[in-house]
Design a protein around this motif. Structure first.
Motif, PDB file in Angstrom:
ATOM      1  N   ILE A 146       3.140  -2.479  -5.570  1.00 32.95           N
ATOM      2  CA  ILE A 146       1.876  -1.737  -5.477  1.00 32.95           C
ATOM      3  C   ILE A 146       2.120  -0.552  -4.557  1.00 32.95           C
ATOM      4  CG2 ILE A 146      -0.495  -1.806  -4.616  1.00 32.95           C
ATOM      5  CD1 ILE A 146      -0.542  -4.767  -5.417  1.00 32.95           C
ATOM      6  N   HIS A 194      -4.832  -3.702  -0.612  1.00 32.42           N
ATOM      7  CA  HIS A 194      -4.413  -2.341  -0.924  1.00 32.42           C
ATOM      8  C   HIS A 194      -5.607  -1.487  -1.337  1.00 32.42           C
ATOM      9  CE1 HIS A 194      -0.073  -3.241  -0.913  1.00 32.42           C
ATOM     10  NE2 HIS A 194      -0.458  -4.445  -1.302  1.00 32.42           N
ATOM     11  N   ARG A 218      -7.644   1.025  -3.691  1.00 31.40           N
ATOM     12  CA  ARG A 218      -7.743   1.000  -5.154  1.00 31.40           C
ATOM     13  C   ARG A 218      -8.336   2.295  -5.667  1.00 31.40           C
ATOM     14  NH1 ARG A 218     -11.644  -3.654  -6.444  1.00 31.40           N
ATOM     15  NH2 ARG A 218     -10.387  -4.189  -8.238  1.00 31.40           N
ATOM     16  N   HIS A 235      -4.639  -0.771  -9.116  1.00 31.98           N
ATOM     17  CA  HIS A 235      -3.573  -0.364  -8.202  1.00 31.98           C
ATOM     18  C   HIS A 235      -2.514   0.452  -8.948  1.00 31.98           C
ATOM     19  CE1 HIS A 235      -4.736  -4.075  -5.681  1.00 31.98           C
ATOM     20  NE2 HIS A 235      -5.198  -2.990  -5.076  1.00 31.98           N
TER      21      HIS A 235
END
Lengths: 132, 205
Positions: B25, B38, B40, B173
């Protein structure tokens, strides 16, 4: 001695001719890469149904005299190339001189298997008189 | 002689063991309660060439490729479109893969103009969406895709943007990026798409 001199002179003359031939295409190649390649692609295939191909194009052969006008002034409206209809306006390149146009046409007419006519700046000038 | 044989056997063994690393990612991540979270792709709503609304839901459960363009772009766009076209053709039958191209020239590229461009490219929605929308929203979402899109009077066509193609997974992602004007890089990117398909859909079964 004289014969040698003659041979050497002949040798240089042929070199000048050969490099000249090469140059006329390399200038055309440079112009193509600068002004045409991003749309008509490095191998002249065009872009799907949007931008017509130059490689193996019947339009190039059948509209030989129109080419200088199209290159300098651009073109709009429907165009049929190899039986397929395209309709995306093309911008012209008005800053090109007649010599550049001739170099460009000669390059395009002898790339990717194309076997078209050679032209020169006089013929380009004459054809430019007929622009619509 | 024996040594050489031995050495080549080891080489053969090692190469056969090398497996592809999973696609990472690429978004910035932060550890929250011991779990990596993470960034997005944000929520969006645009309109495609068929006047149909395109949102995150259009890509729910799909992986998709995103890029920026405009129909009158005289520089990199046709080449990028050519290679996006290769991706379209390759994954035409696979409905898990979709595509979106954001027109950054929203004033010129109305829906009818996008429709004509799509017909020229010989493509259809919902597989490949050419979208327009709120200018602010279109230009700012580029940053979510690690791309640049801005107005620039000195750039050819009046806009400055890059040639990036970005691959997004089913969780919004970013998993792979390539230069859309570099054929070899796009080849690698297409392998990444195949690889992501395998890893995304094997976990869920």
């Amino acid at each position: 001695m004289r014969q040698y001199l003659l041979l050497i002179i002949l040798f240089f003359i042929s070199i000048v001719f050969l490099t000249d031939c090469k140059n006329s295409f390399s200038d055309g190649k440079y112009l193509y890469e600068t002004h045409c390649q991003s749309c008509h692609m490095p191998d002249g295939i065009g872009l799907r149904g949007l931008i017509p191909p130059l490689a193996g194009s019947d339009y190039l052969k059948n509209n030989y005299e129109k080419l200088p006008c199209i290159i300098l002034l651009g073109v709009e409206g429907e165009m049929i190339v190899n039986g397929k209809t395209y309709n995306q306006p093309m911008a012209g390149i008005p800053e090109l001189g007649t010599m550049d146009v001739a170099l460009l046409i000669n390059y395009i007419n002898h790339q990717w298997g194309n076997d078209g006519k050679y032209t020169d700046f006089r013929e380009v000038e004459a054809n430019l008189q007929k622009c619509e | 002689m024996r040594n050489i044989l031995f050495f080549s056997l080891i080489c053969l063994f090692l190469t056969s063991c090398v497996e592809r690393q999973p696609l990472k990612i690429l978004n910035r991540g932060e550890e929250v309660n011991g779990k990596m979270v993470h960034e997005r792709i944000r929520d969006f709503s645009f309109t495609n060439q068929d006047s149909v609304e395109v949102t995150n839901k259009t890509f729910a459960g799909k992986i998709y490729v995103s890029n920026n363009f405009f129909t009158t772009c005289p520089s990199i766009c046709p080449t990028t479109s050519l290679h996006m076209g290769r991706i379209y053709d390759k994954f035409l039958e696979d409905d898990r893969v979709r595509m979106i191209s954001h027109s950054i020239d929203v004033r010129t590229d109305s829906v009818p103009i996008l429709k004509r461009y799509a017909e020229g490219l010989e493509i259809e929605a919902p597989k490949w969406n050419l979208v327009t929308g709120n200018e602010e929203e279109i230009l700012s979402i580029a940053y979510d895709y690690f791309s640049n899109a801005l107005k620039d009077k000195t750039a050819p066509g009046g806009f400055d943007h890059d040639d990036l193609l970005v691959l997004i997974d089913t969780n919004r992602h970013i998993r792979s990026i390539c230069h859309g004007t570099d054929p070899a890089d796009v080849d690698r990117f297409m392998k990444d798409i195949e690889y992501l398909l395998k890893s995304e859909y094997s976990q869920k079964k």
